[in-house]
Design an enzyme around this catalytic site. Structure first.
Site, PDB file in Angstrom:
ATOM      1  N   ASP A 181      33.525 -15.327  62.550  1.00  0.00           N
ATOM      2  CA  ASP A 181      34.112 -14.392  63.327  1.00  0.00           C
ATOM      3  C   ASP A 181      35.661 -14.315  62.978  1.00  0.00           C
ATOM      4  OD1 ASP A 181      33.882 -12.263  65.313  1.00  0.00           O
ATOM      5  OD2 ASP A 181      34.597 -13.500  67.028  1.00  0.00           O
ATOM      6  N   ASN A 186      29.493  -7.299  53.006  1.00  0.00           N
ATOM      7  CA  ASN A 186      30.869  -7.685  52.452  1.00  0.00           C
ATOM      8  C   ASN A 186      31.289  -9.064  52.795  1.00  0.00           C
ATOM      9  OD1 ASN A 186      31.318  -4.909  51.626  1.00  0.00           O
ATOM     10  ND2 ASN A 186      31.389  -4.325  53.408  1.00  0.00           N
ATOM     11  N   LYS A 205      41.609 -10.542  46.631  1.00  0.00           N
ATOM     12  CA  LYS A 205      41.689 -10.870  47.971  1.00  0.00           C
ATOM     13  C   LYS A 205      40.876 -11.928  48.324  1.00  0.00           C
ATOM     14  CE  LYS A 205      39.693  -9.478  52.354  1.00  0.00           C
ATOM     15  NZ  LYS A 205      38.447  -8.634  52.960  1.00  0.00           N
ATOM     16  N   THR A 257      24.935 -13.044  59.371  1.00  0.00           N
ATOM     17  CA  THR A 257      25.756 -11.880  59.446  1.00  0.00           C
ATOM     18  C   THR A 257      24.924 -10.630  58.790  1.00  0.00           C
ATOM     19  OG1 THR A 257      27.918 -10.973  58.796  1.00  0.00           O
ATOM     20  CG2 THR A 257      27.057 -12.165  57.041  1.00  0.00           C
ATOM     21  N   ALA A 284      36.816  -2.816  57.017  1.00  0.00           N
ATOM     22  CA  ALA A 284      37.662  -2.998  58.233  1.00  0.00           C
ATOM     23  C   ALA A 284      39.271  -2.906  58.044  1.00  0.00           C
ATOM     24  CB  ALA A 284      37.214  -4.590  58.936  1.00  0.00           C
ATOM     25  N   TYR A 285      39.800  -3.695  58.602  1.00  0.00           N
ATOM     26  CA  TYR A 285      41.309  -3.474  58.552  1.00  0.00           C
ATOM     27  C   TYR A 285      42.159  -3.729  57.188  1.00  0.00           C
ATOM     28  CZ  TYR A 285      40.349  -3.674  63.512  1.00  0.00           C
ATOM     29  OH  TYR A 285      40.174  -3.354  64.915  1.00  0.00           O
TER      30      TYR A 285
END
Length: 195
Positions: free
Chosen positions: A73, A11, A172, A7, A150-151
């Site tokens: 993914d 993160n 998280k 990757t 990201a989101y």
């Protein structure tokens, strides 16, 4: 045991390290890009793991311990948007961003969503995938304490008040979709008794 995680997103590597911190696995980032198919997450992860393994073994030697290569993914699936952005999450994040997602939802009160991660694993013989999900909802505004990516700043996991980006990384990683996928992966690898 070393796991090569293909990757470019540090993160994701850091989150994987947090998730596996009390295990016998050491995550090492492998920066080999791979083409992302336009299919479901399982298809993308399978293709990516095999592609990276084959490319990596052309020039390097992967140890014979069976550890192989992992890729991951993920996608955000919003129910009222017909599970959009789903498998296009990375592209949508780069083009619309979180602001665009919030605009698409507007004042819609049906904001249920889920994150899904699929880990693809290939060791030259076995090609496997391991999925993990977390349910939640989309916030009405971007909320962050400087954490996440990201989101994360618009996703509130079920039974929580904070977005992923308002949580400490340890908070998280304890409940995330990525953790659920890595736990499934770890259970499989443990069953192989690799050293």
């Amino acid at each position: 045991m070393k796991l090569l995680f293909a990757t470019g997103n540090m993160n994701k590597v850091n989150e994987a390290k947090l998730i596996l911190k009390n295990s016998k696995y050491e995550i090492e980032q492998l920066k080999i890009p791979y083409p992302e198919l336009q299919g479901n997450l399982e298809e993308v992860a399978e293709y990516g793991a095999k592609y990276v393994y084959d490319k990596y073994t052309l020039n390097k030697k992967i140890s014979k311990d069976g550890s192989g290569i992992i890729v991951e993914d993920s996608g955000l699936f919003i129910e009222s948007l017909r599970e959009f952005p789903g498998t296009y999450s990375k592209f949508v994040q780069m083009t619309l961003g979180n602001e665009g997602i919030l605009k698409l939802l507007g004042t819609c009160t049906k904001r249920n969503a889920y994150f899904k991660t699929v880990i693809g694993y290939y060791n030259g013989k076995e090609l496997k995938t391991f999925a993990g999900t977390v349910e939640g909802k989309i916030s009405y505004k971007i909320r962050s304490n400087g954490y996440g990516f990201a989101y994360d700043s618009i996703f509130i996991p079920k039974n929580h008040e904070k977005t992923f980006a308002e949580m400490l990384p340890e908070e998280k990683s304890d409940i995330s979709h990525r953790k659920n996928a890595f736990v499934n992966f770890k259970n499989y690898i443990d069953s192989l008794n690799l050293e």
